[in-house]
Design an enzyme around this catalytic site. Structure first.
Site, PDB file in Angstrom:
ATOM      1  N   HIS A  50      71.457 -44.106  21.788  1.00  0.00           N
ATOM      2  CA  HIS A  50      71.231 -45.389  20.151  1.00  0.00           C
ATOM      3  C   HIS A  50      70.417 -46.639  20.643  1.00  0.00           C
ATOM      4  O   HIS A  50      70.812 -47.428  21.315  1.00  0.00           O
ATOM      5  CB  HIS A  50      72.440 -44.579  19.049  1.00  0.00           C
ATOM      6  CG  HIS A  50      73.285 -45.714  19.056  1.00  0.00           C
ATOM      7  ND1 HIS A  50      74.128 -46.130  18.182  1.00  0.00           N
ATOM      8  CD2 HIS A  50      73.486 -46.592  20.275  1.00  0.00           C
ATOM      9  CE1 HIS A  50      74.769 -46.114  19.167  1.00  0.00           C
ATOM     10  NE2 HIS A  50      74.833 -46.840  19.992  1.00  0.00           N
ATOM     11  N   SER A 102      75.839 -44.697  23.720  1.00  0.00           N
ATOM     12  CA  SER A 102      75.252 -45.980  23.478  1.00  0.00           C
ATOM     13  C   SER A 102      75.468 -46.915  25.191  1.00  0.00           C
ATOM     14  O   SER A 102      74.508 -46.896  26.237  1.00  0.00           O
ATOM     15  CB  SER A 102      76.154 -46.898  22.750  1.00  0.00           C
ATOM     16  OG  SER A 102      75.900 -47.864  23.196  1.00  0.00           O
TER      17      SER A 102
END
Length: 200
Positions: free
Chosen positions: A126, A101
């Site tokens: 993501h 992330s």
């Protein structure tokens, strides 16, 4: 029984006697920084403060940021990325363990050609998630608009840093995409995979 942060001797320039400092303080003096936790405002401010200090101290010496992070707050991660772009010295990024992330976003923000993953490191990208679950409908709409703006910002940075087209980054960010060190190199998040020491 927790051992705490180890202390090591360090002699300040111009001092005759060494003093005991925690190991991270000693490493910061060698321009080695660590992101070994979830990204939040506190760790972001610490890293930014250290980078700004090292930038003002010596703009000719590179910095090395070791990343092992599950991700965290989007704005805190973006602020670390912005600081990395602002300082004059190159910031090398080294992925050890997991850069997920915002951790992978910061990893990708290192100086291009100076981003490394250790052989067994994992990288995950993501889309940013909203932390807003409860509230008025109007507030949720404003939050959704802000998340879309942040997603667009992150997508553009990943595209610029990896050389991948915007549409591919956007498509991949729709889900959790886990990459091995070699896959992260192919994707453009890192430039090199460190070689294992085979002499042992």
């Amino acid at each position: 029984m927790p051992i705490g942060v180890p202390k090591v001797p360090f002699r300040l320039p111009g001092e005759e006697d060494a003093v005991w400092v925690d190991v991270y303080n000693r490493l910061y003096r060698e321009r080695l920084l660590f992101l070994g936790q979830q990204v939040d405002d506190e760790i972001a401010n610490q890293l930014i403060g250290i980078m700004m200090y090292l930038n003002s101290e010596d703009q000719a010496k590179d910095m090395y940021l070791y990343v092992n992070s599950p991700g965290g707050a989007v704005l805190a991660g973006i602020s670390v990325y912005d600081a990395m772009q602002f300082v004059v010295p190159d910031v090398h990024t080294i992925c050890m363990g997991l850069a997920a992330s915002m951790g992978s976003f910061i990893l990708a923000g290192g100086e291009i050609t100076r981003r490394i993953a250790l052989p067994h490191a994992r990288v995950m990208i993501h889309q940013p998630a909203s932390s807003y679950y409860d509230g008025q409908a109007g507030e949720c709409v404003m939050e959704a608009e802000e998340v879309l703006k942040l997603r667009d910002c992150i997508t553009k940075v990943y595209a610029q840093r990896t050389g991948k087209p915007l549409w591919l980054i956007s498509e991949d960010m729709e889900r959790d995409v886990f990459l091995s060190a070699e896959e992260a190199q192919d994707y453009g998040v890192v430039d090199l995979v460190a070689v294992e020491n085979v002499s042992r």
